[in-house]
Write a protein that holds these residues in place. Structure first.
Motif, mmCIF file in Angstrom:
data_model
loop_
_atom_site.group_PDB
_atom_site.id
_atom_site.type_symbol
_atom_site.label_atom_id
_atom_site.label_comp_id
_atom_site.label_asym_id
_atom_site.label_seq_id
_atom_site.Cartn_x
_atom_site.Cartn_y
_atom_site.Cartn_z
ATOM 1 N N ALA A 30 5.985 20.336 -7.325
ATOM 2 C CA ALA A 30 6.243 20.918 -6.000
ATOM 3 C C ALA A 30 5.111 20.548 -5.042
ATOM 4 C CB ALA A 30 6.381 22.434 -6.094
ATOM 5 N N ALA A 31 3.883 20.617 -5.522
ATOM 6 C CA ALA A 31 2.733 20.267 -4.684
ATOM 7 C C ALA A 31 2.819 18.806 -4.246
ATOM 8 C CB ALA A 31 1.434 20.532 -5.436
ATOM 9 N N GLU A 32 3.194 17.935 -5.167
ATOM 10 C CA GLU A 32 3.312 16.503 -4.835
ATOM 11 C C GLU A 32 4.384 16.280 -3.778
ATOM 12 O OE1 GLU A 32 2.353 12.727 -4.564
ATOM 13 O OE2 GLU A 32 1.301 14.046 -5.950
ATOM 14 N N ASP A 33 5.519 16.934 -3.929
ATOM 15 C CA ASP A 33 6.585 16.808 -2.917
ATOM 16 C C ASP A 33 6.076 17.214 -1.538
ATOM 17 O OD1 ASP A 33 8.384 16.004 -4.868
ATOM 18 O OD2 ASP A 33 9.391 17.954 -4.998
ATOM 19 N N HIS A 34 5.377 18.324 -1.470
ATOM 20 C CA HIS A 34 4.905 18.824 -0.179
ATOM 21 C C HIS A 34 3.764 17.980 0.367
ATOM 22 C CE1 HIS A 34 6.870 23.020 -0.705
ATOM 23 N NE2 HIS A 34 7.727 22.010 -0.748
ATOM 24 N N TRP A 35 2.917 17.461 -0.510
ATOM 25 C CA TRP A 35 1.860 16.544 -0.080
ATOM 26 C C TRP A 35 2.487 15.319 0.601
ATOM 27 C CZ3 TRP A 35 -2.707 15.227 1.401
ATOM 28 C CH2 TRP A 35 -3.195 13.940 1.234
ATOM 29 N N GLN A 36 3.498 14.746 -0.010
ATOM 30 C CA GLN A 36 4.156 13.581 0.568
ATOM 31 C C GLN A 36 4.817 13.905 1.904
ATOM 32 O OE1 GLN A 36 6.801 11.871 -2.364
ATOM 33 N NE2 GLN A 36 5.136 11.546 -3.824
ATOM 34 N N LEU A 37 5.438 15.067 2.013
ATOM 35 C CA LEU A 37 6.070 15.466 3.277
ATOM 36 C C LEU A 37 5.052 15.616 4.397
ATOM 37 C CD1 LEU A 37 8.645 18.112 1.987
ATOM 38 C CD2 LEU A 37 9.183 15.893 3.025
ATOM 39 N N ILE A 38 3.914 16.237 4.091
ATOM 40 C CA ILE A 38 2.876 16.428 5.110
ATOM 41 C C ILE A 38 2.346 15.086 5.591
ATOM 42 C CG2 ILE A 38 0.532 17.294 5.524
ATOM 43 C CD1 ILE A 38 1.267 19.665 3.637
ATOM 44 N N VAL A 39 2.008 14.201 4.662
ATOM 45 C CA VAL A 39 1.468 12.892 5.052
ATOM 46 C C VAL A 39 2.509 12.100 5.840
ATOM 47 C CG1 VAL A 39 0.558 10.679 4.215
ATOM 48 C CG2 VAL A 39 -0.204 12.819 3.165
ATOM 49 N N MET A 62 0.850 -1.171 0.000
ATOM 50 C CA MET A 62 0.000 0.000 0.000
ATOM 51 C C MET A 62 0.893 1.231 0.000
ATOM 52 S SD MET A 62 -3.102 1.550 0.364
ATOM 53 C CE MET A 62 -3.678 0.076 -0.337
ATOM 54 N N THR A 63 0.622 2.108 -0.933
ATOM 55 C CA THR A 63 1.431 3.320 -1.051
ATOM 56 C C THR A 63 0.540 4.555 -0.900
ATOM 57 O OG1 THR A 63 1.167 3.388 -3.444
ATOM 58 C CG2 THR A 63 3.090 2.215 -2.606
ATOM 59 N N LEU A 64 1.189 5.635 -0.642
ATOM 60 C CA LEU A 64 0.527 6.928 -0.542
ATOM 61 C C LEU A 64 -0.098 7.280 -1.885
ATOM 62 C CD1 LEU A 64 0.087 9.752 0.807
ATOM 63 C CD2 LEU A 64 2.381 10.317 0.024
ATOM 64 N N ARG A 65 -1.335 7.731 -1.869
ATOM 65 C CA ARG A 65 -1.977 8.168 -3.106
ATOM 66 C C ARG A 65 -1.419 9.536 -3.479
ATOM 67 N NH1 ARG A 65 -8.216 7.643 -1.842
ATOM 68 N NH2 ARG A 65 -7.441 8.608 0.046
ATOM 69 N N SER A 66 -1.077 9.681 -4.733
ATOM 70 C CA SER A 66 -0.537 10.946 -5.216
ATOM 71 C C SER A 66 -1.667 11.959 -5.391
ATOM 72 C CB SER A 66 0.183 10.743 -6.554
ATOM 73 O OG SER A 66 -0.762 10.468 -7.575
ATOM 74 N N LEU A 67 -1.293 13.210 -5.559
ATOM 75 C CA LEU A 67 -2.299 14.233 -5.845
ATOM 76 C C LEU A 67 -3.022 13.926 -7.149
ATOM 77 C CD1 LEU A 67 -0.450 17.519 -4.824
ATOM 78 C CD2 LEU A 67 -2.342 16.409 -3.634
ATOM 79 N N PHE A 68 -2.313 13.353 -8.133
ATOM 80 C CA PHE A 68 -2.946 12.972 -9.391
ATOM 81 C C PHE A 68 -4.012 11.910 -9.158
ATOM 82 C CE2 PHE A 68 1.263 14.440 -10.886
ATOM 83 C CZ PHE A 68 0.845 15.457 -11.729
#
Length: 106
Positions: free
Chosen positions: A34-43, A1-7
């Motif tokens: 950039a948004a994807e990088d920050h989304w992953q960092l927050i999660v 199971m992996t983190l769902r991307s913003l896409f």
């Protein structure tokens, strides 16, 4: 199971798509990378919290994703101007076409 991307969230439609669009457009000037990088960092930061210890990875990941969305949407919907929490603490990304200074030989 992996983190769902913003896409992937965007493809789900509904509130998830609204979140991905706002997170990317308002906080990252429509820069999906950039948004994807920050989304992953927050999660990932939320995954390190004690309240998710002991949960199965899939459950912890989905809870962290939901918490990140709820947190970000509350900031995005605030009447006061806000910015991405990761943008506030992370150094700005270098433009890919810019060259970094090379070390000079001694």
């Amino acid at each position: 199971m992996t983190l769902r991307s913003l896409f992937e969230l965007h493809a789900c439609g509904g509130p998830c798509a609204e979140f991905a669009e706002q997170f990317t457009a308002r906080w990252h000037d429509s820069d999906w990378d950039a948004a994807e990088d920050h989304w992953q960092l927050i999660v990932n930061r939320l995954l390190q919290g004690r309240d998710l210890e002991g949960l199965k990875r899939r459950d912890a990941l989905r809870i962290a994703e939901q918490q990140a969305q709820t947190f970000a949407l509350s900031l995005l919907r605030s009447p006061d101007p806000t910015r991405c929490p990761m943008c506030a603490i992370a150094p700005p990304r270098s433009a890919p076409e810019s060259r970094r200074p090379a070390m000079e030989p001694r």
